[in-house]
Design a protein around this motif. Sequence first.
Motif, mmCIF file in Angstrom:
data_model
loop_
_atom_site.group_PDB
_atom_site.id
_atom_site.type_symbol
_atom_site.label_atom_id
_atom_site.label_comp_id
_atom_site.label_asym_id
_atom_site.label_seq_id
_atom_site.Cartn_x
_atom_site.Cartn_y
_atom_site.Cartn_z
ATOM 1 N N SER A 12 -3.582 -0.273 4.460
ATOM 2 C CA SER A 12 -2.827 -0.975 5.489
ATOM 3 C C SER A 12 -2.699 -0.103 6.741
ATOM 4 O O SER A 12 -2.315 1.064 6.649
ATOM 5 N N ARG B 69 -0.128 -1.984 -0.537
ATOM 6 C CA ARG B 69 0.609 -3.242 -0.485
ATOM 7 C C ARG B 69 -0.020 -4.259 -1.417
ATOM 8 O O ARG B 69 -1.176 -4.131 -1.836
ATOM 9 N N SER C 46 0.337 -9.328 4.032
ATOM 10 C CA SER C 46 -0.361 -8.062 4.271
ATOM 11 C C SER C 46 -1.856 -8.308 4.405
ATOM 12 O O SER C 46 -2.695 -7.582 3.873
ATOM 13 N N SER D 66 -0.450 -8.625 -1.677
ATOM 14 C CA SER D 66 -0.335 -9.789 -0.803
ATOM 15 C C SER D 66 -0.941 -11.036 -1.426
ATOM 16 O O SER D 66 -1.959 -10.969 -2.125
#
Length: 256
Positions: free
Chosen positions: A178, A185, A157, A187
């Motif tokens: 995002s 998210r 992400s 990541s």
Amino acid sequence: MTTDRRVLVHSDKDSLAGAVAARFITKIIDILDENDVAHVVLSGGSVNTAVLAAIRDSPAQNNVDWSRIHFWWGDERFVEADSPDRNDLQARDALLDHIPVDKEKIHAFASTDEIADIDEAAAAYAAALVDAAYEGSLYPRFDIMFLGVGPDGHIASLFPGLSGIAERTATVVAVRNSPKPPPLRLSLTLPVIQSADRIWLVLAGADKASALGLALAGASEEEVPVAGAEGRKRTVFFVDREAAAEVPASLIAPSY
């Protein structure tokens, strides 16, 4: 970074998934012959999920000692545990629920049911990485890291133009904006991704051709994050013919 980087082209999505599955089974058996355990990073998306299903359906997967493999994820959607958006749910349905894996070696990101605050969830995954690492390291040695690639060139992400792709200190970042839903998210960061021995990028479709072509032509990782996806030993792009449309012929490896 010096790495063996190659592009392997397959006729369509089904043959692509089958070929990657077969290669994974062969490679992970070799890795486990040399090491007590292996660490594998999984990815979401339809093509990578198809690879996991192909691994599940292969008779050769019975030759893998699944109990010695740790499974991680490159990123996750910060939603409820039972949301179909969850990468780990897709992986469990496609593969993990069908093999004799040690449940304690499945390292999923926290869901909103478990940890309500996204920054706390990022810190929890960073702590899990440290717990599994060799002494003095912030994360384990990843033997194989699967990555998908978005039409905009994002990996995990880490999106072009957002701060996550430029993060060099943290191992895990919280993503709040995002451009691809859902907006929240978690990541891994690029230094962690680049620490993997082998990065396997699996992508299909004409909408991926431009990003792949730009990455292989030397675009910056801030503009096209996939350009920064380079493993310590090897980086392989497994693609179908449509996704390979803008790849220079000199970079396409002969069939194996």
